[in-house]
Design a protein around this motif. Structure first.
Motif, short mmCIF file in Angstrom:
data_model
loop_
_atom_site.label_atom_id
_atom_site.label_comp_id
_atom_site.label_asym_id
_atom_site.label_seq_id
_atom_site.Cartn_x
_atom_site.Cartn_y
_atom_site.Cartn_z
N THR A 58 0.72 -1.21 0.04
CA THR A 58 -0.07 0.05 -0.10
C THR A 58 0.93 1.21 0.09
O THR A 58 1.91 1.28 0.22
CB THR A 58 -0.73 0.01 1.35
N GLN A 59 0.12 2.31 -0.42
CA GLN A 59 1.10 3.50 -0.61
C GLN A 59 1.08 4.02 0.74
O GLN A 59 -0.06 4.10 1.61
CB GLN A 59 0.35 4.51 -1.44
N ALA A 60 1.86 5.22 1.38
CA ALA A 60 2.14 5.66 2.61
C ALA A 60 0.94 6.97 2.44
O ALA A 60 0.80 7.52 1.44
CB ALA A 60 3.38 6.33 2.62
N VAL A 61 0.25 7.29 3.61
CA VAL A 61 -0.47 8.46 3.65
C VAL A 61 0.12 9.28 4.34
O VAL A 61 0.49 8.96 5.68
CB VAL A 61 -1.81 7.96 4.24
N GLU A 62 0.34 10.62 3.88
CA GLU A 62 1.19 11.65 4.77
C GLU A 62 0.26 12.73 5.11
O GLU A 62 -0.76 12.99 4.37
CB GLU A 62 2.21 12.16 3.81
N SER A 63 0.51 13.24 6.20
CA SER A 63 -0.30 14.30 6.96
C SER A 63 0.41 15.40 7.92
O SER A 63 1.49 14.59 8.40
CB SER A 63 -1.57 13.72 7.68
N LYS A 64 -0.03 16.24 7.97
CA LYS A 64 0.59 17.28 8.87
C LYS A 64 0.12 16.99 10.45
O LYS A 64 -0.85 16.55 10.84
CB LYS A 64 -0.04 18.66 8.47
N ILE A 65 1.23 17.06 11.41
CA ILE A 65 0.98 16.82 12.82
C ILE A 65 0.45 18.20 13.49
O ILE A 65 1.20 19.33 13.22
CB ILE A 65 2.27 16.13 13.38
N ASP A 66 -0.66 18.08 14.19
CA ASP A 66 -0.92 19.40 14.72
C ASP A 66 -0.24 19.89 15.87
O ASP A 66 0.74 19.04 16.26
CB ASP A 66 -2.43 19.41 15.45
N ASP A 67 0.06 20.98 16.20
CA ASP A 67 1.14 21.59 17.19
C ASP A 67 1.09 20.92 18.48
O ASP A 67 2.13 20.79 18.92
CB ASP A 67 0.92 23.25 17.52
#
Length: 141
Positions: A58-67
């Motif tokens: 599967t492909q990696a799912v990238e997201s931003k981490i909240d502060d």
């Protein structure tokens, strides 16, 4: 006047040290993997982003981490001595008979790699337990 100068100097030095710690984390990559014959999970945290892979094909799912979450990760990371990662002992041994996936924590910092020996997924050594649990939380979201 001397007291004011001394106070300002103390504030600038303190602010410089705290911003240096943030700079160190931008050049740091934390990777947690858990795998067995039928299970694969990889979580990579770098520069306030997270990449989660749930499965070998599967492909990696990238997201931003909240502060708020990032601050927790930085706090827990600062409690860890990377040089001691390879000497940590696993609290359980289920992975030796396929009772649990093999977990592994790897830290790349300043072009140097620090890595734990295998431990049971879900049962990390106490010294890194909070950090690993914060990383695993990304797969539950």
């Amino acid at each position: 006047m001397r007291i004011l100068s001394l106070l300002l100097l103390t504030i600038f030095i303190g602010a410089g040290c705290s911003s240096q710690k943030k700079a160190d984390m931008t050049a740091t990559e934390i990777e947690y993997t858990a795998l067995s014959r039928g299970y694969y999970k990889k979580i990579v945290v770098h520069n306030q982003t997270v990449s989660v892979t749930n499965g070998r094909d599967t492909q990696a799912v990238e997201s931003k981490i909240d502060d708020a979450k990032w601050d927790k990760i930085v706090t827990e990371f600062s409690k860890i001595n990377p040089d001691s990662l390879s000497t940590l002992k696993a609290p359980t041994e289920k992975r030796t008979y396929d009772g649990a996936a093999i977990g592994n924590l790897k830290i790349v910092q300043n072009q140097k790699t620090y890595e734990t020996s295998g431990f049971d997924n879900g049962f990390p050594p106490k010294e890194i337990e909070k950090l690993v649990n914060l990383l695993v939380d990304f797969t539950k979201e």
